[in-house]
Motif scaffolding. Structure first.
Motif, PDB file in Angstrom:
ATOM      1  N   THR A  16     -45.570  70.493 -35.157  1.00  5.37           N
ATOM      2  CA  THR A  16     -45.104  71.899 -34.927  1.00  5.37           C
ATOM      3  C   THR A  16     -45.975  72.885 -33.996  1.00  5.37           C
ATOM      4  N   VAL A  18     -47.105  76.488 -34.250  1.00  6.21           N
ATOM      5  CA  VAL A  18     -46.863  77.700 -35.036  1.00  6.21           C
ATOM      6  C   VAL A  18     -47.281  78.818 -34.257  1.00  6.21           C
ATOM      7  N   SER A  20     -47.922  83.152 -33.666  1.00  2.96           N
ATOM      8  CA  SER A  20     -48.417  84.510 -34.630  1.00  2.96           C
ATOM      9  C   SER A  20     -48.955  85.314 -33.485  1.00  2.96           C
ATOM     10  N   VAL A  34     -46.683  70.737 -42.545  1.00  8.60           N
ATOM     11  CA  VAL A  34     -45.618  71.439 -42.757  1.00  8.60           C
ATOM     12  C   VAL A  34     -44.938  71.094 -43.877  1.00  8.60           C
ATOM     13  N   ILE A  47     -46.780  75.976 -44.323  1.00  8.27           N
ATOM     14  CA  ILE A  47     -47.846  75.569 -43.265  1.00  8.27           C
ATOM     15  C   ILE A  47     -49.253  75.683 -43.933  1.00  8.27           C
ATOM     16  N   SER A  55     -55.740  81.740 -36.226  1.00  5.33           N
ATOM     17  CA  SER A  55     -54.003  82.098 -36.415  1.00  5.33           C
ATOM     18  C   SER A  55     -53.959  82.819 -37.849  1.00  5.33           C
ATOM     19  N   PHE A  65     -44.602  84.556 -39.118  1.00  5.28           N
ATOM     20  CA  PHE A  65     -45.013  83.442 -38.074  1.00  5.28           C
ATOM     21  C   PHE A  65     -43.633  82.716 -37.413  1.00  5.28           C
ATOM     22  N   SER A  66     -44.144  81.978 -36.634  1.00  3.37           N
ATOM     23  CA  SER A  66     -42.749  81.173 -36.261  1.00  3.37           C
ATOM     24  C   SER A  66     -43.232  79.516 -36.306  1.00  3.37           C
ATOM     25  N   ILE A  67     -42.225  78.605 -36.575  1.00  2.40           N
ATOM     26  CA  ILE A  67     -42.434  77.516 -36.394  1.00  2.40           C
ATOM     27  C   ILE A  67     -41.592  76.711 -35.644  1.00  2.40           C
ATOM     28  N   ASN A 114     -36.776  76.751 -32.443  1.00  5.15           N
ATOM     29  CA  ASN A 114     -37.643  77.550 -33.035  1.00  5.15           C
ATOM     30  C   ASN A 114     -37.379  78.325 -34.243  1.00  5.15           C
TER      31      ASN A 114
END
Ligand SMILES: Cc1cc2nc3c(=O)[nH]c(=O)nc-3n(C[C@H](O)[C@H](O)[C@H](O)COP(=O)(O)O)c2cc1C
Length: 187
Positions: A16, A18, A20, A34, A47, A55, A65-67, A114
């Motif tokens: 992935t 990630v 931020s 993950v 994570i 990060s 945050f995003s994955i 996402n």
């Protein structure tokens, strides 16, 4: 059977990206470690990040945050995000970004899927921090949906193997879950 030591044999894992916001700028790192903590609502994902990464401070500061899920075609850019640090390199410049409801969890238009997450908990281990996020929203490209659901055969996730240190693609589906095992049920 031969004992081979306490080897984590849970690979492959999805690779992935990630996302931020660190020091007011978007940053991405490659993350294969993950975790899925539950199946339900809310949905919690984790994570595992080395404390040395740039990060971490952004995730703590922004509480989100995003994955993002790259596909096979994004292998080189994804690997680059796992080699370079945001301390010195603007990795986000590789991608077209967008933001969702959390506003500071950057996501990637080139990634077919996402997810944005609100920080729920941080577990402190010697070398790593485990960030547990509550999934707030998932964004998917129409191109990877079949009947409104994410279709792995269209997504073509980038799989990571620690033993061989290689990326793999997905093979063909083998059978339906919660179904093929019924063949062994006694009548
Ligand atoms: C395929 C791949 C998977 C990775 N998975 C993880 C991971 O799960 N956890 C981690 O802490 N670092 C992982 N890394 C290393 C980080 O992505 C890398 O150190 C990155 O440069 C850190 O970026 P940052 O300093 O901008 O946060 C991975 C690297 C690669 C290439």
């Amino acid at each position: 059977m031969k004992p081979i030591g306490p080897v984590n044999a849970l690979y492959p894992m999805p690779t992935t990206l990630v996302g931020s916001t660190v020091a007011d700028k978007p940053n991405f790192l490659a993350v294969a470690h993950v975790g899925i903590l539950n199946h339900g609502t809310p949905q919690y994902l984790s994570i595992g990040l080395s404390k040395s990464h740039y990060s971490n401070q952004g995730i703590r500061a922004q509480q989100c945050f995003s994955i993002c899920l790259p596909n096979e075609a994004l292998m080189v850019a994804t690997d680059y995000c796992g080699i370079m640090t945001g301390k010195k390199t603007d990795k986000a410049a590789l991608f077209d970004l967008f933001y969702g409801t959390l506003e500071t969890a950057p996501m990637i238009r080139q990634c077919p899927v996402n997810m944005e997450l609100k920080l729920h908990d941080v577990l402190d281990y010697d070398t790593h921090e485990i960030f547990v996020g509550e999934l707030v929203e998932t964004y998917a490209s129409e191109a990877v949906l079949t009947d409104g659901k994410i279709d792995l055969t269209r997504l073509k996730p980038l799989l990571f193997d620690m033993a061989s240190i290689q990326y793999f693609g997905l093979g063909d589906p083998l059978g339906r879950c919660w179904n093929v095992g019924k063949a062994l049920k006694r009548q």
